[in-house]
Design a protein around this motif. Structure first.
Motif, PDB file in Angstrom:
ATOM      1  N   LEU A 181       0.843  -1.188   0.000  1.00  0.00           N
ATOM      2  CA  LEU A 181       0.000   0.000   0.000  1.00  0.00           C
ATOM      3  C   LEU A 181       0.881   1.242   0.000  1.00  0.00           C
ATOM      4  O   LEU A 181       2.018   1.215   0.461  1.00  0.00           O
ATOM      5  N   HIS A 182       0.344   2.343  -0.491  1.00  0.00           N
ATOM      6  CA  HIS A 182       1.120   3.562  -0.608  1.00  0.00           C
ATOM      7  C   HIS A 182       1.390   4.185   0.761  1.00  0.00           C
ATOM      8  O   HIS A 182       0.573   4.079   1.688  1.00  0.00           O
ATOM      9  N   ASP A 183       2.525   4.855   0.865  1.00  0.00           N
ATOM     10  CA  ASP A 183       2.895   5.506   2.121  1.00  0.00           C
ATOM     11  C   ASP A 183       1.859   6.538   2.539  1.00  0.00           C
ATOM     12  O   ASP A 183       1.624   6.745   3.734  1.00  0.00           O
ATOM     13  N   ALA A 184       1.249   7.231   1.561  1.00  0.00           N
ATOM     14  CA  ALA A 184       0.268   8.262   1.893  1.00  0.00           C
ATOM     15  C   ALA A 184      -0.901   7.679   2.675  1.00  0.00           C
ATOM     16  O   ALA A 184      -1.427   8.327   3.590  1.00  0.00           O
ATOM     17  N   LEU A 185      -1.317   6.482   2.328  1.00  0.00           N
ATOM     18  CA  LEU A 185      -2.402   5.844   3.064  1.00  0.00           C
ATOM     19  C   LEU A 185      -1.920   5.373   4.426  1.00  0.00           C
ATOM     20  O   LEU A 185      -2.592   5.588   5.444  1.00  0.00           O
ATOM     21  N   LYS A 186      -0.750   4.758   4.469  1.00  0.00           N
ATOM     22  CA  LYS A 186      -0.256   4.228   5.739  1.00  0.00           C
ATOM     23  C   LYS A 186       0.001   5.328   6.751  1.00  0.00           C
ATOM     24  O   LYS A 186      -0.209   5.139   7.956  1.00  0.00           O
ATOM     25  N   ARG A 187       0.465   6.498   6.279  1.00  0.00           N
ATOM     26  CA  ARG A 187       0.748   7.593   7.211  1.00  0.00           C
ATOM     27  C   ARG A 187      -0.497   8.071   7.941  1.00  0.00           C
ATOM     28  O   ARG A 187      -0.406   8.635   9.027  1.00  0.00           O
ATOM     29  N   ARG A 188      -1.639   7.864   7.350  1.00  0.00           N
ATOM     30  CA  ARG A 188      -2.885   8.346   7.944  1.00  0.00           C
ATOM     31  C   ARG A 188      -3.513   7.322   8.887  1.00  0.00           C
ATOM     32  O   ARG A 188      -4.585   7.577   9.448  1.00  0.00           O
ATOM     33  N   CYS A 189      -2.854   6.176   9.039  1.00  0.00           N
ATOM     34  CA  CYS A 189      -3.451   5.086   9.813  1.00  0.00           C
ATOM     35  C   CYS A 189      -2.548   4.632  10.952  1.00  0.00           C
ATOM     36  O   CYS A 189      -1.319   4.672  10.853  1.00  0.00           O
ATOM     37  N   LEU A 190      -3.191   4.178  12.025  1.00  0.00           N
ATOM     38  CA  LEU A 190      -2.498   3.307  12.957  1.00  0.00           C
ATOM     39  C   LEU A 190      -2.276   1.978  12.238  1.00  0.00           C
ATOM     40  O   LEU A 190      -2.995   1.649  11.288  1.00  0.00           O
ATOM     41  N   HIS A 191      -1.313   1.205  12.691  1.00  0.00           N
ATOM     42  CA  HIS A 191      -1.010  -0.053  12.001  1.00  0.00           C
ATOM     43  C   HIS A 191      -0.832  -1.174  13.004  1.00  0.00           C
ATOM     44  O   HIS A 191      -0.235  -0.989  14.067  1.00  0.00           O
ATOM     45  N   HIS A 192      -1.378  -2.332  12.637  1.00  0.00           N
ATOM     46  CA  HIS A 192      -1.159  -3.525  13.460  1.00  0.00           C
ATOM     47  C   HIS A 192      -1.200  -4.748  12.555  1.00  0.00           C
ATOM     48  O   HIS A 192      -2.070  -4.859  11.683  1.00  0.00           O
ATOM     49  N   THR A 193      -0.263  -5.647  12.758  1.00  0.00           N
ATOM     50  CA  THR A 193      -0.236  -6.913  12.030  1.00  0.00           C
ATOM     51  C   THR A 193      -0.740  -8.013  12.950  1.00  0.00           C
ATOM     52  O   THR A 193      -0.248  -8.165  14.073  1.00  0.00           O
ATOM     53  N   ILE A 194      -1.736  -8.750  12.482  1.00  0.00           N
ATOM     54  CA  ILE A 194      -2.250  -9.875  13.262  1.00  0.00           C
ATOM     55  C   ILE A 194      -1.507 -11.133  12.830  1.00  0.00           C
ATOM     56  O   ILE A 194      -1.667 -11.588  11.692  1.00  0.00           O
ATOM     57  N   PRO A 195      -0.682 -11.700  13.700  1.00  0.00           N
ATOM     58  CA  PRO A 195       0.042 -12.914  13.328  1.00  0.00           C
ATOM     59  C   PRO A 195      -0.869 -14.129  13.422  1.00  0.00           C
ATOM     60  O   PRO A 195      -1.959 -14.066  14.027  1.00  0.00           O
ATOM     61  N   HIS A 196      -0.417 -15.230  12.844  1.00  0.00           N
ATOM     62  CA  HIS A 196      -1.167 -16.465  13.048  1.00  0.00           C
ATOM     63  C   HIS A 196      -0.985 -16.886  14.498  1.00  0.00           C
ATOM     64  O   HIS A 196       0.138 -16.943  14.996  1.00  0.00           O
TER      65      HIS A 196
END
Length: 291
Positions: A181-196
């Motif tokens: 995904l583009h950096d512009a979108l990611k900068r506007r979001c909190l981020h979390h990766t759900i692992p298995h």
């Protein structure tokens, strides 16, 4: 509407049948408390979509879901005009000898809200939850149309102007990481990766979502799922497949997972012929083996 703290939210999510770890519960809590969009990434089947559904249930609010796909346009996601009603208005005006201006045809009465606009204009009293599901499946250009919504909680309709949210929605985006995904979108979001999740967590989830199978079978399904993820498969099964597998076994009256019952229900957990052949060649006994 905001839970008192992360622990409270985690407990309330658990009451809906969704078991979140502390990291995910924290990310969801911040998305609600800060009203900042949250991007959830992870393998298919780890519970990204279910997290948004459970959050809406906890908050006791309306959820709007936008399922992304290749070729999705802003108009399809945001709004469209009610063309049959516009045509009827034109014919009615013609029958009366009246003239219609564009403003007469492109007004609120003829506007059909799609998920993005519906979430922004939701009257409340609680903010809606907006799920933008599998955003990585949409085209790059579509991401640009989301930036106004993610940054300002507003959307623009060319004929009517900008609509600002009275109750800014809680936005959850999910991605299977099929593309970056583009950096512009990611900068506007909190981020979390759900692992298995590990085997103990899978067992707990199966017990919560399919309690009728019993503790012993839930344990066997969780351990078998872990073994199925060891060989190189095209699509390693996730938590969603574990739940489907438990449902299938219960429907057949199975109380103990063995090679026979695993073979009869393998289609519930493996969705590619190549993966089933790989597992069958290795032997189902290895999948349902001892501890």
């Amino acid at each position: 509407m905001i839970p008192a703290d992360v622990g409270t939210l985690r407990a309330e999510l658990g009451a809906t049948g969704y078991l979140a770890d502390d990291g995910l519960a924290t990310a969801l809590f911040l998305a609600v408390a800060l009203r900042q969009p949250l991007l959830l990434e992870g393998e298919p089947g780890v519970g990204k979509t279910r997290a948004a559904l459970a959050l809406a249930e906890v908050l006791d609010t309306r959820m709007f879901r936008l399922q992304c796909y290749e070729g999705l346009t802003a108009a399809e996601a945001l709004y469209e005009w009610n063309h049959p009603r516009q045509l009827l208005a034109i014919r009615l005006a013609e029958s009366r000898g009246e003239a219609l201006a564009d403003d007469d045809l492109f007004g609120e009465a003829y506007l059909l809200a799609r998920p993005l606009l519906a979430a922004v204009t939701h009257p409340g009293p609680r903010p809606a939850v907006l799920l933008i599901d599998e955003v990585d499946r949409a085209d790059d250009e579509f991401e640009a149309h989301l930036l106004e919504l993610l940054a300002e909680g507003s959307v623009t309709i060319p004929e009517l102007g900008t609509r600002h949210a009275v109750h800014r929605p809680v936005v959850v985006l999910t991605s299977n990481r099929t593309r970056d995904l583009h950096d512009a979108l990611k900068r506007r979001c909190l981020h979390h990766t759900i692992p298995h999740p590990d085997t103990a967590a899978v067992e707990a989830i199966v017990r919560s979502r399919v309690p009728e199978v019993g503790d012993a079978l839930a344990d066997q399904v969780a351990r078998a799922l872990g073994r199925l993820r060891e060989p190189p498969l095209l699509k390693p099964p996730g938590v969603a497949e574990a739940i489907d597998w438990a449902h299938a076994l219960h429907a057949l009256g199975v109380t103990t997972l063995d090679a026979g019952s695993a073979g009869r229900t393998l289609g519930a957990v493996l969705k590619y012929d190549e993966d089933r052949e790989t597992v069958l060649d290795a032997g189902l006994e290895a999948v349902v083996g001892g501890r």
